[in-house]
Scaffold this motif. Structure first.
Motif, PDB file in Angstrom:
ATOM      1  N   GLN A 187       0.799  -1.227   0.000  1.00  0.00           N
ATOM      2  CA  GLN A 187       0.000   0.000   0.000  1.00  0.00           C
ATOM      3  C   GLN A 187       0.829   1.273   0.000  1.00  0.00           C
ATOM      4  O   GLN A 187       0.367   2.307  -0.456  1.00  0.00           O
ATOM      5  N   ALA A 194      -3.147   7.271   2.052  1.00  0.00           N
ATOM      6  CA  ALA A 194      -2.798   6.669   0.759  1.00  0.00           C
ATOM      7  C   ALA A 194      -2.423   7.787  -0.208  1.00  0.00           C
ATOM      8  O   ALA A 194      -3.250   8.278  -0.972  1.00  0.00           O
ATOM      9  N   LYS A 196       0.310   7.570  -2.344  1.00  0.00           N
ATOM     10  CA  LYS A 196       1.056   7.058  -3.496  1.00  0.00           C
ATOM     11  C   LYS A 196       0.347   5.849  -4.085  1.00  0.00           C
ATOM     12  O   LYS A 196      -0.442   5.182  -3.415  1.00  0.00           O
ATOM     13  N   ALA A 197       0.679   5.565  -5.344  1.00  0.00           N
ATOM     14  CA  ALA A 197       0.136   4.380  -6.006  1.00  0.00           C
ATOM     15  C   ALA A 197       0.669   3.117  -5.345  1.00  0.00           C
ATOM     16  O   ALA A 197       1.797   3.082  -4.841  1.00  0.00           O
ATOM     17  N   ARG A 228      -4.580   3.206  -5.613  1.00  0.00           N
ATOM     18  CA  ARG A 228      -3.979   3.297  -4.291  1.00  0.00           C
ATOM     19  C   ARG A 228      -4.643   2.310  -3.323  1.00  0.00           C
ATOM     20  O   ARG A 228      -5.800   1.954  -3.486  1.00  0.00           O
TER      21      ARG A 228
END
Length: 394
Positions: A187, A194, A196-197, A228
């Motif tokens: 994650q 969240a 970032k990808a 994400r």
């Protein structure tokens, strides 16, 4: 943070052949059963339920009570594992013929963890003597021996995935073993946000070495996701490809982000394609994506959620295409649902999380539509996740 579900069903053909028929009259019969982790409504405790997968779906409830509700189960063929997560950090192995007493209880901590909690998040069984233990609170994935007779011999190695996040903890959350490889979803949160990808690391099971799937992209070896907060991985029947479900995660104020959806990973090309988008903060027709299960190459399900309580809807979709929109399953719109699993007979099991009547509903599929094989099997406590085992009948 996440209730996880990855369905690992190990039913060795040699085991079934050895115990079915032949001249050995002393050999036991075997039957498939579901093993289910459950929790108290106030999250103060947990327990295990066992339910036969054939009618009348006899249940044994409140087995092996635990003072932790943060638990999940994984199948090991004719036995199963109860994994206790944050604050307990343990793996317990049980024989289905003796579901009240663990064969062992081993820690998921070691001396290098210090005060950091390992928070185990998934257990992927490769063989009787090899499994991978994902540790959400650590940058190091463990290689373990699930048949170890002592805690000292349980951990046999580790794989460092700390490069995927600047703090060294990529929040490895779920995995799947497919075609000689282990796929690990991460994650990559920052203070639970969240931002970032997500990523999927790919491990060669034969060597335990990470495979460089995209050597020219950002210095990381794994597959970058267009979403994400990935929470679940499932295989597509009839192929080596994988679906990743991501719920989009939360921002720094714990407001739901709509940065998730369902992603298809082509394992030959090591590519990730967004199949269904969960929308944005203004328009999100399915809510956020909560769990996923695949039944056949062209029939799969996910849970869309618009909040807590009776706010979940079950959707059916074609796992091989995004050309047709997901269809809400009649009778399962705006109800309390938690997780999904598919039994060895191809029936879909749903956890029903309403506090007044927690339990399991089982769906079949006849003439192009869902039918109810079991409307509600009580688990007494609220069910969390489901896996399937082969239980000896003595």
């Amino acid at each position: 943070m996440k209730t996880l579900k990855t369905c690992l069903l190990l039913l060795p053909a040699v085991l079934l052949a050895a115990c079915d028929g032949g001249s050995n009259n002393d050999a036991p019969n075997f039957t498939d059963s579901a093993v289910i982790s459950t929790r108290a409504p106030d999250y103060s405790s947990g327990a295990i339920s066992l339910i036969a997968t054939a009618a009348p779906f006899t249940a044994q409830n409140s087995l092996a009570p635990s003072d932790s509700s943060d638990i999940f189960v994984r199948s090991g063929g004719d036995h199963y594992f109860v994994v206790k997560r944050f604050g307990t950090d343990q793996v317990l192995r049980y024989s289905a013929s003796n579901p009240t007493t663990p064969v062992y209880t081993y820690s998921t901590q070691d001396a290098t963890d210090g005060a950091t909690r390992s928070n185990p998040s998934d257990l992927l069984i490769v063989s009787d003597t090899k499994a991978y233990l994902l540790r959400y609170g650590s940058g190091k994935l463990w290689i373990v021996n699930p048949s170890a007779t002592s805690e000292a011999t349980f951990k046999t190695g580790e794989i460092d995935l700390s490069a995927y996040d600047v703090d060294g903890v990529p929040e490895m959350t779920a995995g799947i073993v497919r075609n000689g490889r282990l796929y690990v979803a991460m994650q990559r949160l920052e203070r639970f946000a969240a931002v970032k990808a997500g990523y999927v690391a790919v491990i060669d099971i034969a060597t335990n070495a990470e495979i460089d799937t995209a050597p020219t992209v950002d210095g990381l070896k794994g597959i970058a996701l267009p979403v994400r907060d990935p929470v679940s991985l499932v295989g597509i029947p009839g192929s080596n490809n994988i679906l990743v479900l991501a719920d989009g995660g939360y921002d720094g104020t714990f407001t739901q982000l709509y940065e998730g959806g369902i992603v298809r990973i082509d394992t030959a090309a090591n590519s990730a394609t967004l199949t269904f988008d969960d929308g944005d903060s203004t328009t999100h027709p399915f809510g956020y994506f909560a769990d996923i299960a695949t039944v056949t190459a062209d029939r799969a399900y996910f849970i869309g959620s618009t909040g807590f309580g009776a706010a979940q809807t079950l959707y059916r979709f074609n796992s091989n295409t995004s050309a047709s929109a997901p269809v809400a399953v009649s009778g399962f719109e705006g109800v309390s649902l938690g997780s999904l699993a598919v039994d060895p007979n191809g029936k879909l099991w749903l956890t029903r999380t309403g506090s007044a009547a927690p339990g399991i509903t089982i769906l079949d599929f006849v003439s192009g539509a869902e039918t109810v094989a079991a409307p509600l099997i009580s688990t007494v406590l609220t069910p969390i996740n489901i896996d399937f085992i082969t239980v000896p009948v003595l």
